[in-house]
Scaffold this motif. Structure first.
Motif, mmCIF file in Angstrom:
data_model
loop_
_atom_site.group_PDB
_atom_site.id
_atom_site.type_symbol
_atom_site.label_atom_id
_atom_site.label_comp_id
_atom_site.label_asym_id
_atom_site.label_seq_id
_atom_site.Cartn_x
_atom_site.Cartn_y
_atom_site.Cartn_z
ATOM 1 N N LEU A 1 0.840 -1.193 0.000
ATOM 2 C CA LEU A 1 0.000 0.000 0.000
ATOM 3 C C LEU A 1 0.878 1.247 0.000
ATOM 4 O O LEU A 1 0.696 2.152 -0.833
ATOM 5 C CB LEU A 1 -0.924 -0.008 1.223
ATOM 6 C CG LEU A 1 -1.885 1.169 1.342
ATOM 7 C CD1 LEU A 1 -2.964 1.077 0.270
ATOM 8 C CD2 LEU A 1 -2.508 1.189 2.724
ATOM 9 N N VAL A 2 1.850 1.284 0.879
ATOM 10 C CA VAL A 2 2.771 2.426 0.931
ATOM 11 C C VAL A 2 3.593 2.491 -0.351
ATOM 12 O O VAL A 2 3.723 3.555 -0.968
ATOM 13 C CB VAL A 2 3.673 2.336 2.185
ATOM 14 C CG1 VAL A 2 4.773 3.381 2.132
ATOM 15 C CG2 VAL A 2 2.844 2.480 3.447
ATOM 16 N N LEU A 3 4.147 1.369 -0.776
ATOM 17 C CA LEU A 3 4.993 1.344 -1.968
ATOM 18 C C LEU A 3 4.233 1.815 -3.209
ATOM 19 O O LEU A 3 4.711 2.658 -3.965
ATOM 20 C CB LEU A 3 5.557 -0.063 -2.199
ATOM 21 C CG LEU A 3 6.488 -0.220 -3.403
ATOM 22 C CD1 LEU A 3 7.755 0.610 -3.228
ATOM 23 C CD2 LEU A 3 6.823 -1.688 -3.621
ATOM 24 N N PHE A 4 3.021 1.303 -3.428
ATOM 25 C CA PHE A 4 2.268 1.671 -4.623
ATOM 26 C C PHE A 4 1.807 3.123 -4.591
ATOM 27 O O PHE A 4 1.746 3.784 -5.622
ATOM 28 C CB PHE A 4 1.076 0.738 -4.829
ATOM 29 C CG PHE A 4 1.464 -0.629 -5.338
ATOM 30 C CD1 PHE A 4 2.750 -0.917 -5.751
ATOM 31 C CD2 PHE A 4 0.523 -1.638 -5.397
ATOM 32 C CE1 PHE A 4 3.099 -2.171 -6.215
ATOM 33 C CE2 PHE A 4 0.854 -2.896 -5.878
ATOM 34 C CZ PHE A 4 2.149 -3.171 -6.281
ATOM 35 N N HIS A 5 1.490 3.633 -3.413
ATOM 36 C CA HIS A 5 1.121 5.046 -3.324
ATOM 37 C C HIS A 5 2.337 5.941 -3.578
ATOM 38 O O HIS A 5 2.212 6.975 -4.233
ATOM 39 C CB HIS A 5 0.468 5.373 -1.977
ATOM 40 C CG HIS A 5 -0.982 4.998 -1.932
ATOM 41 N ND1 HIS A 5 -1.965 5.783 -2.471
ATOM 42 C CD2 HIS A 5 -1.617 3.907 -1.442
ATOM 43 C CE1 HIS A 5 -3.143 5.205 -2.305
ATOM 44 N NE2 HIS A 5 -2.953 4.063 -1.674
ATOM 45 N N LEU A 6 3.490 5.547 -3.088
ATOM 46 C CA LEU A 6 4.709 6.308 -3.367
ATOM 47 C C LEU A 6 5.056 6.261 -4.855
ATOM 48 O O LEU A 6 5.467 7.266 -5.441
ATOM 49 C CB LEU A 6 5.875 5.794 -2.531
ATOM 50 C CG LEU A 6 5.835 6.137 -1.051
ATOM 51 C CD1 LEU A 6 6.969 5.430 -0.304
ATOM 52 C CD2 LEU A 6 5.917 7.633 -0.853
ATOM 53 N N LEU B 1 12.347 -1.050 -11.219
ATOM 54 C CA LEU B 1 13.502 -1.105 -10.318
ATOM 55 C C LEU B 1 13.110 -0.774 -8.888
ATOM 56 O O LEU B 1 13.576 -1.418 -7.940
ATOM 57 C CB LEU B 1 14.588 -0.149 -10.798
ATOM 58 C CG LEU B 1 15.357 -0.587 -12.041
ATOM 59 C CD1 LEU B 1 16.275 0.529 -12.513
ATOM 60 C CD2 LEU B 1 16.142 -1.857 -11.778
ATOM 61 N N TRP B 2 12.260 0.237 -8.710
ATOM 62 C CA TRP B 2 11.788 0.581 -7.369
ATOM 63 C C TRP B 2 10.982 -0.553 -6.759
ATOM 64 O O TRP B 2 11.112 -0.851 -5.567
ATOM 65 C CB TRP B 2 10.958 1.870 -7.392
ATOM 66 C CG TRP B 2 11.800 3.093 -7.346
ATOM 67 C CD1 TRP B 2 11.996 3.998 -8.341
ATOM 68 C CD2 TRP B 2 12.583 3.536 -6.234
ATOM 69 N NE1 TRP B 2 12.857 4.968 -7.923
ATOM 70 C CE2 TRP B 2 13.233 4.722 -6.631
ATOM 71 C CE3 TRP B 2 12.803 3.061 -4.955
ATOM 72 C CZ2 TRP B 2 14.081 5.426 -5.790
ATOM 73 C CZ3 TRP B 2 13.654 3.760 -4.114
ATOM 74 C CH2 TRP B 2 14.276 4.924 -4.530
ATOM 75 N N ILE B 3 10.146 -1.172 -7.575
ATOM 76 C CA ILE B 3 9.361 -2.304 -7.069
ATOM 77 C C ILE B 3 10.284 -3.437 -6.649
ATOM 78 O O ILE B 3 10.141 -4.017 -5.572
ATOM 79 C CB ILE B 3 8.323 -2.774 -8.112
ATOM 80 C CG1 ILE B 3 7.209 -1.732 -8.231
ATOM 81 C CG2 ILE B 3 7.754 -4.139 -7.746
ATOM 82 C CD1 ILE B 3 6.224 -2.012 -9.341
ATOM 83 N N PHE B 4 11.283 -3.757 -7.493
ATOM 84 C CA PHE B 4 12.211 -4.835 -7.145
ATOM 85 C C PHE B 4 12.966 -4.515 -5.861
ATOM 86 O O PHE B 4 13.112 -5.377 -4.985
ATOM 87 C CB PHE B 4 13.193 -5.104 -8.295
ATOM 88 C CG PHE B 4 14.124 -6.240 -8.000
ATOM 89 C CD1 PHE B 4 13.669 -7.544 -7.991
ATOM 90 C CD2 PHE B 4 15.456 -5.998 -7.716
ATOM 91 C CE1 PHE B 4 14.522 -8.605 -7.700
ATOM 92 C CE2 PHE B 4 16.324 -7.039 -7.424
ATOM 93 C CZ PHE B 4 15.856 -8.342 -7.426
#
Length: 172
Positions: free
Chosen positions: A26-31, A135-138
């Protein structure tokens, strides 16, 4: 009564297992959504964008719970670093599939057909931005997998004490 209790226990266990990855993604996808909006100079933070990020976090969290239940998730049980890399690759593939579909849906709605939407995606989508987001997701998923494996190895109580301090001890 037994079935209700069994269903409730299963539901609570599933929620407990899905909560940490859900909060993380949730935090990662919103960022990532915020980064994408700023990068594309699209400061229109709509409820639809927030909903898509939240739905994506739910989907990826549930997928992680499912993948964790499969034998394929544990191909390298004796080698922690390989296990972390393997899970990071699996979970990243799931997250990137979601991101790809998230980009495809508006184009599909606009063009009316899958081949036309894919063609539009090829010409309209910012592939360098997609690569940076990948890359950020990985990197985020690697961090998630590292923390989860460390928590498994050390034990939940030890990790809780490390981050939150020792629990209250009863006085004699």
């Amino acid at each position: 009564m037994v079935q209700k209790r069994g269903f409730r226990e299963i539901l609570l266990r599933e929620l407990k297992e899905a909560l940490p990855p859900f909060l993380f993604f949730l935090v990662l996808f919103h960022l990532i959504g915020l980064t994408k909006a700023v990068t594309l100079a699209d400061y229109d933070l709509t409820a639809l964008r927030a909903t898509a990020s939240t739905a994506g976090a739910l989907i990826v969290a549930k997928t992680i719970v499912l993948v964790e239940a499969l034998p394929i998730a544990f191909l390298f049980p004796g080698r922690q670093i390989l296990q972390i890399l393997w899970k990071a690759c699996l979970f990243t593939a799931v997250a990137l599939l979601f991101r790809f579909v998230e980009e495809l849906i508006p184009l599909l709605h606009r063009t009316g057909s899958l081949p036309a939407a894919l063609k539009a995606m090829g010409s309209e989508m910012s592939w360098p931005l997609f690569a940076v987001i990948a890359l950020w997701i990985f990197a985020g998923v690697m961090l998630y997998c590292l923390v989860v494996e460390l928590a498994r190895a050390a034990g939940r109580q030890k990790v809780r004490e490390l981050f939150l301090g020792p629990g209250r001890r009863s006085r004699p």
